[in-house]
Design a protein around this motif. Structure first.
Motif, mmCIF file in Angstrom:
data_model
loop_
_atom_site.group_PDB
_atom_site.id
_atom_site.type_symbol
_atom_site.label_atom_id
_atom_site.label_comp_id
_atom_site.label_asym_id
_atom_site.label_seq_id
_atom_site.Cartn_x
_atom_site.Cartn_y
_atom_site.Cartn_z
ATOM 1 N N GLY A 72 39.298 -69.775 128.486
ATOM 2 C CA GLY A 72 37.942 -69.600 127.991
ATOM 3 C C GLY A 72 37.716 -70.146 126.595
ATOM 4 N N PRO A 73 36.478 -69.971 126.105
ATOM 5 C CA PRO A 73 36.103 -70.571 124.825
ATOM 6 C C PRO A 73 36.892 -70.009 123.642
ATOM 7 C CG PRO A 73 34.370 -69.115 125.646
ATOM 8 C CD PRO A 73 35.373 -69.256 126.745
ATOM 9 N N GLU A 74 37.404 -68.794 123.780
ATOM 10 C CA GLU A 74 38.195 -68.223 122.692
ATOM 11 C C GLU A 74 39.630 -68.724 122.723
ATOM 12 O OE1 GLU A 74 36.733 -66.404 120.402
ATOM 13 O OE2 GLU A 74 34.870 -66.665 121.540
ATOM 14 N N ARG A 75 39.966 -69.465 123.765
ATOM 15 C CA ARG A 75 41.364 -69.904 123.958
ATOM 16 C C ARG A 75 42.299 -68.694 123.926
ATOM 17 N NH1 ARG A 75 38.789 -73.750 125.191
ATOM 18 N NH2 ARG A 75 38.807 -75.821 124.261
ATOM 19 N N LYS A 76 41.914 -67.689 124.685
ATOM 20 C CA LYS A 76 42.685 -66.447 124.713
ATOM 21 C C LYS A 76 44.026 -66.669 125.404
ATOM 22 C CE LYS A 76 42.172 -61.832 126.675
ATOM 23 N NZ LYS A 76 43.249 -61.226 125.951
ATOM 24 N N LEU A 77 45.096 -66.240 124.745
ATOM 25 C CA LEU A 77 46.443 -66.431 125.287
ATOM 26 C C LEU A 77 46.751 -65.337 126.300
ATOM 27 C CD1 LEU A 77 49.201 -68.092 124.773
ATOM 28 C CD2 LEU A 77 49.853 -66.086 123.456
ATOM 29 N N VAL A 78 47.080 -65.724 127.530
ATOM 30 C CA VAL A 78 47.467 -64.742 128.542
ATOM 31 C C VAL A 78 48.852 -65.051 129.089
ATOM 32 C CG1 VAL A 78 45.147 -64.036 129.257
ATOM 33 C CG2 VAL A 78 46.185 -66.037 130.297
ATOM 34 N N GLY A 79 49.666 -64.029 129.241
ATOM 35 C CA GLY A 79 51.013 -64.189 129.749
ATOM 36 C C GLY A 79 51.791 -62.907 129.537
ATOM 37 N N PRO A 80 52.948 -62.741 130.158
ATOM 38 C CA PRO A 80 53.523 -63.670 131.119
ATOM 39 C C PRO A 80 52.751 -63.633 132.433
ATOM 40 C CG PRO A 80 55.102 -61.934 130.482
ATOM 41 C CD PRO A 80 53.784 -61.570 129.907
ATOM 42 N N ASP A 97 32.181 -75.847 142.379
ATOM 43 C CA ASP A 97 31.084 -74.978 141.932
ATOM 44 C C ASP A 97 30.912 -74.998 140.410
ATOM 45 O OD1 ASP A 97 33.246 -73.544 141.037
ATOM 46 O OD2 ASP A 97 32.869 -71.741 142.227
ATOM 47 N N GLY A 98 31.721 -75.795 139.747
ATOM 48 C CA GLY A 98 31.564 -75.944 138.300
ATOM 49 C C GLY A 98 32.052 -74.762 137.491
ATOM 50 N N LYS A 99 32.817 -73.878 138.110
ATOM 51 C CA LYS A 99 33.219 -72.674 137.383
ATOM 52 C C LYS A 99 34.479 -72.864 136.550
ATOM 53 C CE LYS A 99 30.509 -69.139 139.050
ATOM 54 N NZ LYS A 99 30.155 -68.659 140.366
ATOM 55 N N PHE A 100 35.439 -73.624 137.094
ATOM 56 C CA PHE A 100 36.733 -73.737 136.403
ATOM 57 C C PHE A 100 37.189 -75.178 136.235
ATOM 58 C CE2 PHE A 100 36.811 -69.575 138.442
ATOM 59 C CZ PHE A 100 37.168 -68.768 137.367
ATOM 60 N N THR A 101 37.769 -75.419 135.075
ATOM 61 C CA THR A 101 38.477 -76.677 134.860
ATOM 62 C C THR A 101 39.910 -76.320 134.513
ATOM 63 O OG1 THR A 101 36.511 -77.824 134.076
ATOM 64 C CG2 THR A 101 38.628 -78.753 133.423
ATOM 65 N N LEU A 102 40.842 -77.052 135.109
ATOM 66 C CA LEU A 102 42.256 -76.784 134.889
ATOM 67 C C LEU A 102 42.874 -77.964 134.126
ATOM 68 C CD1 LEU A 102 44.583 -74.798 135.605
ATOM 69 C CD2 LEU A 102 45.012 -76.220 137.620
ATOM 70 N N ILE A 103 43.514 -77.657 133.004
ATOM 71 C CA ILE A 103 44.119 -78.715 132.185
ATOM 72 C C ILE A 103 45.537 -78.292 131.808
ATOM 73 C CG2 ILE A 103 43.958 -79.957 129.974
ATOM 74 C CD1 ILE A 103 40.915 -79.589 130.099
ATOM 75 N N ASN A 104 46.447 -79.265 131.826
ATOM 76 C CA ASN A 104 47.802 -78.933 131.376
ATOM 77 C C ASN A 104 47.933 -79.201 129.880
ATOM 78 O OD1 ASN A 104 47.496 -81.635 132.039
ATOM 79 N ND2 ASN A 104 49.665 -81.938 132.404
ATOM 80 N N ILE A 105 48.748 -78.392 129.245
ATOM 81 C CA ILE A 105 48.908 -78.450 127.798
ATOM 82 C C ILE A 105 50.294 -77.924 127.484
ATOM 83 C CG2 ILE A 105 47.985 -76.114 127.455
ATOM 84 C CD1 ILE A 105 46.633 -77.106 124.906
ATOM 85 N N CYS A 106 50.836 -78.329 126.349
ATOM 86 C CA CYS A 106 52.158 -77.832 125.920
ATOM 87 C C CYS A 106 52.302 -78.126 124.460
ATOM 88 C CB CYS A 106 53.264 -78.517 126.688
ATOM 89 S SG CYS A 106 54.864 -78.530 125.845
ATOM 90 N N CYS A 107 52.944 -77.279 123.785
ATOM 91 C CA CYS A 107 53.278 -75.880 124.008
ATOM 92 C C CYS A 107 52.235 -75.083 123.245
ATOM 93 C CB CYS A 107 54.697 -75.648 123.485
ATOM 94 S SG CYS A 107 55.088 -74.055 122.765
ATOM 95 N N VAL A 108 51.812 -73.961 123.731
ATOM 96 C CA VAL A 108 50.704 -73.261 123.082
ATOM 97 C C VAL A 108 51.171 -72.103 122.219
ATOM 98 C CG1 VAL A 108 49.027 -74.013 124.760
ATOM 99 C CG2 VAL A 108 50.225 -71.866 125.125
ATOM 100 N N GLY A 109 52.447 -72.103 121.867
ATOM 101 C CA GLY A 109 52.939 -71.109 120.919
ATOM 102 C C GLY A 109 53.025 -69.719 121.492
ATOM 103 N N PRO A 131 32.266 -83.782 131.779
ATOM 104 C CA PRO A 131 31.882 -82.372 131.928
ATOM 105 C C PRO A 131 33.066 -81.502 132.334
ATOM 106 C CG PRO A 131 30.368 -83.805 133.125
ATOM 107 C CD PRO A 131 31.501 -84.663 132.681
ATOM 108 N N VAL A 132 33.081 -80.283 131.839
ATOM 109 C CA VAL A 132 34.092 -79.309 132.250
ATOM 110 C C VAL A 132 33.388 -78.082 132.834
ATOM 111 C CG1 VAL A 132 35.868 -79.994 130.590
ATOM 112 C CG2 VAL A 132 34.126 -78.329 129.911
ATOM 113 N N GLU A 177 27.131 -77.895 124.050
ATOM 114 C CA GLU A 177 26.860 -78.552 125.317
ATOM 115 C C GLU A 177 27.982 -78.425 126.345
ATOM 116 O OE1 GLU A 177 23.897 -79.960 125.676
ATOM 117 O OE2 GLU A 177 23.293 -79.657 123.589
ATOM 118 N N GLY A 178 29.141 -77.937 125.891
ATOM 119 C CA GLY A 178 30.274 -77.825 126.797
ATOM 120 C C GLY A 178 31.166 -79.051 126.779
ATOM 121 N N TRP A 179 30.559 -80.210 126.574
ATOM 122 C CA TRP A 179 31.325 -81.457 126.499
ATOM 123 C C TRP A 179 30.540 -82.461 125.669
ATOM 124 C CZ3 TRP A 179 29.959 -86.092 129.430
ATOM 125 C CH2 TRP A 179 28.770 -85.962 130.155
ATOM 126 N N VAL A 180 31.116 -83.645 125.454
ATOM 127 C CA VAL A 180 30.466 -84.639 124.602
ATOM 128 C C VAL A 180 30.048 -85.842 125.446
ATOM 129 C CG1 VAL A 180 30.726 -86.124 122.573
ATOM 130 C CG2 VAL A 180 31.853 -83.893 122.622
#
Ligand code: SF4
Ligand code: FES
Lengths: 157, 428
Positions: A135-143, A112-124, A72-73, A36-39
């Motif tokens: 995204g749903p895979e929690r794909k790591l992007v950087g630097p 438009d419901g396309k993006f949700t921005l959340i802060n998090i730390c530390c993601v290794g 909702p996200v 459902e995307g959220w609970v």
């Protein structure tokens, strides 16, 4: 809308796998969220019923874990790291750029419901700082640089 | 044998091996030896002789932990006993277990299997943080492959030893990495720390004997069994055995993970990272992750093992070195940490739940040049009242305040300068 029979079955299987209905509550929440995307309150109640636990019991987990979304996200969730290693590598500039590009702050969703921005730390991913999980895979992007973000957001749009 | 027993078999792109490929690389030898040649007691003795200490931060001797568990299991009588693998890596600056789980799942599974055999566990649960999706997938796949080839399940390698293993994916909370909170999480309780005693080795998951071990600790086990305690000891520069997976991040030219002899110095590690970036100078570093005290240039040649780092006034923690150069404001840096710990407080005790957000706010005010002498006095007071230990239920609060205490001690002049509205160090 109520939970699909497939999810109900998966919840029942989770109870067997994790050693009982209580231990399967988190898994049930994740199954709901995946579908459902959220609970929502309604789905929370249904998941509780499917497991035979109280709504309060399952909500005590839903409200504790940061990756269970109780509101909702957007289609794409961007988890931006605000940890020290990312900060030391220019994380604030990336944060400011993504916020101004999307026009939202942490914890918000674009209109438009396309993006949700959340802060998090530390993601290794401190060796690739500054980083985000996307995204749903929690794909790591950087630097990440402020420029990369346009590509990232554009690509997902 | 590689002098990098933890990461020697990882590929550059971090893709996990298939079980067949893992075997071709020599994987699996430790498990075969353990089950065929050694008694559980002999393995514990081997781990003790190797000098392996827990890599999750505390540095507790691994063999002792396993012995407590054996004793607990004996006393508890028939029934399940658990080994929980702590893969909930969330401490700021730490990124070592991610590699071990993503790229080398078979090594961890093998280490956990040997450990379970040695300590008398019947079930292994690997708890992985939700954000490590690739790691959870790699481990789940590798477990299935191991089950299909008789490396897990009933009568492993014909030894008569039975073991089940599964992955539990968490859902994002730092506190789940705390030993007793992790157990609560697996039971489906709200993951807040529990009182000790009883210790998990006596009464843990579902009231049964339980041991929680870190990913890196268990990943070291197969090679110790295969090559012996003396070999493992010999890899180290000090009398704490083996290698350490150091993670260097922040203001170095090439942040990276480095497997190096235990007791490698920060100077050596920073050199391997191409030095401080952009020709700047070192200002300070935390040797073991967000909850460790700062060290400075004078400590660059301290051998980074548990004992030496402690003697230098800090701790090895997870071996996650966070580097600040002379353009990185320590007030801002400590503020970052404080916001993280404040956000992650489980809420059980007041000094942590209410104290940390308040401290974070004070630091923001000071960083912005709007603080007063009284604010800094309050910070001193808070640190003195809350620490160094024992005033809150678990170590999160004391750990959170460690960089603050250390910063106030070492960089008092910089805090004071902020009251005049200027930062003598400047922004990163
Ligand atoms: S110190 Fe903080 S995290 Fe630990 S039990 Fe107390 S409130 Fe929870
Ligand atoms: S601090 Fe951002 S990934 Fe570690």
């Amino acid at each position: 809308m109520s939970l699909s029979p497939a999810i109900r079955t998966a919840i029942a299987q989770a109870a067997a796998h994790h050693g009982g209905p209580k231990a399967a509550m988190l898994e049930a929440l994740k199954l709901v969220q995946e579908a459902e995307g959220w609970v929502s309150d309604a789905h929370l109640k249904e998941a509780a019923e499917a497991l035979g636990v109280t709504t309060a019991e399952i909500d005590s987990l839903a409200t504790f874990y940061s990756q269970i979304f109780r509101s909702p996200v957007g289609d794409t969730v961007i988890l931006l790291c605000d940890g020290l290693s990312c900060f030391l590598c220019g994380g604030d500039a990336v944060r400011d750029a993504v916020m101004s590009r999307l026009g939202i702050g942490f914890g918000e969703t674009t209109p438009d419901g396309k993006f949700t921005l959340i802060n998090i730390c530390c993601v290794g991913g401190c060796d690739l700082a500054p980083v985000a999980l996307v995204g749903p895979e929690r794909k790591l992007v950087g630097p990440l640089t402020a420029d990369d973000l346009d590509a990232l957001i554009g690509g997902a749009r | 044998m590689s002098d990098k027993p933890l990461t020697g078999r990882a590929t550059a792109d971090r893709q996990p091996h298939s079980l067949a490929a893992w075997r071709r690389l020599g994987g699996g030898a430790g498990l075969a030896l353990a089950l065929k040649r050694h008694s559980p007691e002999a393995i514990i003795a081997l781990i003790e002789a190797a000098g392996l200490r827990g890599r999750g931060g505390a540095g507790f001797p691994t063999a002792n932990k396993w012995r407590f568990m054996r004793a607990g299991a004996e006393k508890a009588g028939p029934g399940a006993c658990y080994l929980c693998v702590n893969g909930d890596e969330t401490e700021p600056g730490s990124f070592k277990d991610r590699l071990l789980m993503e790229a080398l799942p078979q090594q961890l599974i093998e280490g956990a299997t040997i450990a379970a055999y040695a300590m008398g566990a019947t079930e292994v649960i690997i708890l992985v943080r939700d954000e490590y999706r690739a790691a959870a997938a790699a481990l789940s796949r590798a477990i299935v492959e191991a089950e299909q080839t008789g490396l897990l399940g009933r009568d492993i390698l014909g030894s008569g030893f039975d073991l089940t293993m599964r992955v539990h994916a968490s859902a994002g909370r730092y506190i789940v990495g705390e030993e007793t909170a992790l157990i609560a999480a697996l039971e489906g309780e709200r993951p807040v720390p529990r009182h000790r005693p009883p210790y998990p080795a006596v009464s843990g998951l579902w009231g049964r004997p339980t041991t929680v071990n870190n990913v890196e600790t268990l990943s070291a086990v197969p090679s110790i069994v295969e090559h012996g305690a003396e070999w493992y000891q010999g890899l180290s520069h000090t009398n704490e055995g083996g290698t350490k997976l150091y993670g260097v991040s922040g203001c170095v030219a090439r942040p990276q993970l480095i497997e190096a002899p235990m007791g490698t110095t920060a100077r050596e590690l920073f050199d391997l990272c191409g030095g401080i970036r952009q020709g700047r100078a070192l200002f300070a570093f935390q040797p073991g992750g967000g909850a460790t005290a700062f060290l400075e240039t004078a400590e660059l040649d301290v051998p980074l093992d548990f004992a030496h780092t402690k003697r230098a006034g800090s701790s090895l923690g997870t071996g996650a070195l966070i580097v600040l150069d002379d353009h990185a404001c320590p007030v801002a840096a400590i503020g970052r940490h404080m916001r993280f710990y404040a956000r992650e407080s489980c809420g059980l005790c007041t000094p942590c739940r209410d104290g940390l957000p308040w401290v974070a706010k004070l630091l923001d005010t000071i960083e912005a040049g709007k603080g007063t002498r009284g604010d800094i006095d309050l910070l001193h007071q808070h640190v003195a009242l809350s620490g160094p230990s024992g005033r809150s239920y678990c170590d999160l609060n004391t750990g959170a305040l460690t960089p603050l205490r250390s910063g106030l001690e070492r960089f008092g002049d910089i805090f004071a300068a902020h009251l005049q509205g200027s930062c003598p160090v400047g922004r990163a």
